[in-house]
Design a protein around this motif. Structure first.
Motif, mmCIF file in Angstrom:
data_model
loop_
_atom_site.group_PDB
_atom_site.id
_atom_site.type_symbol
_atom_site.label_atom_id
_atom_site.label_comp_id
_atom_site.label_asym_id
_atom_site.label_seq_id
_atom_site.Cartn_x
_atom_site.Cartn_y
_atom_site.Cartn_z
ATOM 1 N N GLN A 1 8.690 -7.624 2.502
ATOM 2 C CA GLN A 1 9.899 -6.852 2.188
ATOM 3 C C GLN A 1 11.096 -7.765 1.963
ATOM 4 O O GLN A 1 11.958 -7.466 1.135
ATOM 5 N N ILE A 2 11.154 -8.872 2.698
ATOM 6 C CA ILE A 2 12.267 -9.814 2.531
ATOM 7 C C ILE A 2 12.189 -10.485 1.171
ATOM 8 O O ILE A 2 13.160 -10.538 0.430
ATOM 9 N N LYS A 3 11.018 -11.025 0.856
ATOM 10 C CA LYS A 3 10.818 -11.688 -0.438
ATOM 11 C C LYS A 3 9.368 -11.510 -0.847
ATOM 12 O O LYS A 3 8.464 -11.836 -0.098
ATOM 13 N N ARG A 4 9.157 -11.006 -2.022
ATOM 14 C CA ARG A 4 7.800 -10.759 -2.500
ATOM 15 C C ARG A 4 7.171 -12.081 -2.944
ATOM 16 O O ARG A 4 7.385 -12.537 -4.063
ATOM 17 N N SER A 5 6.392 -12.670 -2.046
ATOM 18 C CA SER A 5 5.744 -13.939 -2.358
ATOM 19 C C SER A 5 4.227 -13.779 -2.265
ATOM 20 O O SER A 5 3.720 -12.900 -1.556
ATOM 21 N N PRO A 6 3.494 -14.626 -2.972
ATOM 22 C CA PRO A 6 2.031 -14.554 -2.908
ATOM 23 C C PRO A 6 1.480 -14.891 -1.515
ATOM 24 O O PRO A 6 0.432 -14.387 -1.125
ATOM 25 N N MET A 7 2.182 -15.728 -0.763
ATOM 26 C CA MET A 7 1.740 -16.058 0.591
ATOM 27 C C MET A 7 1.809 -14.829 1.500
ATOM 28 O O MET A 7 0.917 -14.604 2.313
ATOM 29 N N ALA A 8 2.865 -14.050 1.359
ATOM 30 C CA ALA A 8 2.998 -12.834 2.168
ATOM 31 C C ALA A 8 1.937 -11.812 1.771
ATOM 32 O O ALA A 8 1.358 -11.145 2.637
ATOM 33 N N LEU A 9 1.664 -11.702 0.495
ATOM 34 C CA LEU A 9 0.626 -10.785 0.029
ATOM 35 C C LEU A 9 -0.750 -11.230 0.524
ATOM 36 O O LEU A 9 -1.574 -10.396 0.929
ATOM 37 N N GLY A 10 -1.004 -12.533 0.518
ATOM 38 C CA GLY A 10 -2.260 -13.055 1.050
ATOM 39 C C GLY A 10 -2.403 -12.783 2.535
ATOM 40 O O GLY A 10 -3.497 -12.474 3.022
ATOM 41 N N ALA A 11 -1.294 -12.877 3.281
ATOM 42 C CA ALA A 11 -1.328 -12.579 4.716
ATOM 43 C C ALA A 11 -1.602 -11.106 4.959
ATOM 44 O O ALA A 11 -2.337 -10.748 5.891
ATOM 45 N N ILE A 12 -1.049 -10.243 4.136
ATOM 46 C CA ILE A 12 -1.306 -8.809 4.266
ATOM 47 C C ILE A 12 -2.779 -8.505 4.010
ATOM 48 O O ILE A 12 -3.418 -7.773 4.768
ATOM 49 N N ILE A 13 -3.335 -9.096 2.965
ATOM 50 C CA ILE A 13 -4.734 -8.850 2.623
ATOM 51 C C ILE A 13 -5.657 -9.414 3.707
ATOM 52 O O ILE A 13 -6.611 -8.748 4.132
ATOM 53 N N ALA A 14 -5.386 -10.628 4.170
ATOM 54 C CA ALA A 14 -6.235 -11.258 5.190
ATOM 55 C C ALA A 14 -6.226 -10.457 6.492
ATOM 56 O O ALA A 14 -7.277 -10.200 7.083
ATOM 57 N N ASN A 15 -5.046 -10.048 6.931
ATOM 58 C CA ASN A 15 -4.957 -9.275 8.168
ATOM 59 C C ASN A 15 -5.593 -7.895 8.010
ATOM 60 O O ASN A 15 -6.196 -7.387 8.954
ATOM 61 N N SER A 16 -5.473 -7.299 6.843
ATOM 62 C CA SER A 16 -6.088 -5.988 6.619
ATOM 63 C C SER A 16 -7.607 -6.063 6.649
ATOM 64 O O SER A 16 -8.273 -5.209 7.246
ATOM 65 N N VAL A 17 -8.161 -7.085 6.016
ATOM 66 C CA VAL A 17 -9.618 -7.239 5.990
ATOM 67 C C VAL A 17 -10.144 -7.530 7.388
ATOM 68 O O VAL A 17 -11.156 -6.955 7.815
ATOM 69 N N LEU A 18 -9.461 -8.409 8.123
ATOM 70 C CA LEU A 18 -9.928 -8.719 9.475
ATOM 71 C C LEU A 18 -9.714 -7.543 10.414
ATOM 72 O O LEU A 18 -10.469 -7.377 11.367
ATOM 73 N N PHE A 19 -8.714 -6.714 10.160
ATOM 74 C CA PHE A 19 -8.514 -5.511 10.969
ATOM 75 C C PHE A 19 -9.675 -4.538 10.795
ATOM 76 O O PHE A 19 -10.066 -3.848 11.730
ATOM 77 N N LEU A 20 -10.258 -4.489 9.607
ATOM 78 C CA LEU A 20 -11.377 -3.591 9.338
ATOM 79 C C LEU A 20 -12.728 -4.162 9.775
ATOM 80 O O LEU A 20 -13.726 -3.450 9.774
#
Length: 91
Positions: A57-76
């Motif tokens: 939300q602060i800054k749309r960066s690919p690193m933040a998007l990668g962290a969202i995807i990684a945490n979502s996959v590991l959460f599942l």
């Protein structure tokens, strides 16, 4: 601030991942926490997902998007692990 959120989010992703890899391949024997590493992502990755979304939300960066995807996959992962065990082994 965004960099700290991303770093914390990746750290909260790596800690349960290391526990899961150790659980699956038995690198170091941890007898007292037998099945608990499978459920660590519920706690760690939900917090990591929160920090990653704040960083996104602060800054749309690919690193933040990668962290969202990684945490979502590991959460599942625990759900997939339990359903896969039931389908394959019938336990």
């Amino acid at each position: 601030m965004q960099r700290k959120f991303i770093l914390l989010s990746y750290l909260l992703f790596l800690v349960p991942l290391l526990f899961i890899v150790n659980f699956l391949f038995d690198i170091i024997t941890l007898e007292k926490i037998q099945g608990l590493p499978i459920f660590f992502p519920f706690i760690f990755c939900s917090v990591g997902l929160f920090f990653a979304s704040k960083a996104f939300q602060i800054k749309r960066s690919p690193m933040a998007l990668g962290a969202i995807i990684a945490n979502s996959v590991l959460f599942l992962f625990p759900f997939i692990y339990m359903m896969g065990g039931t389908l394959i082994f019938g336990v």
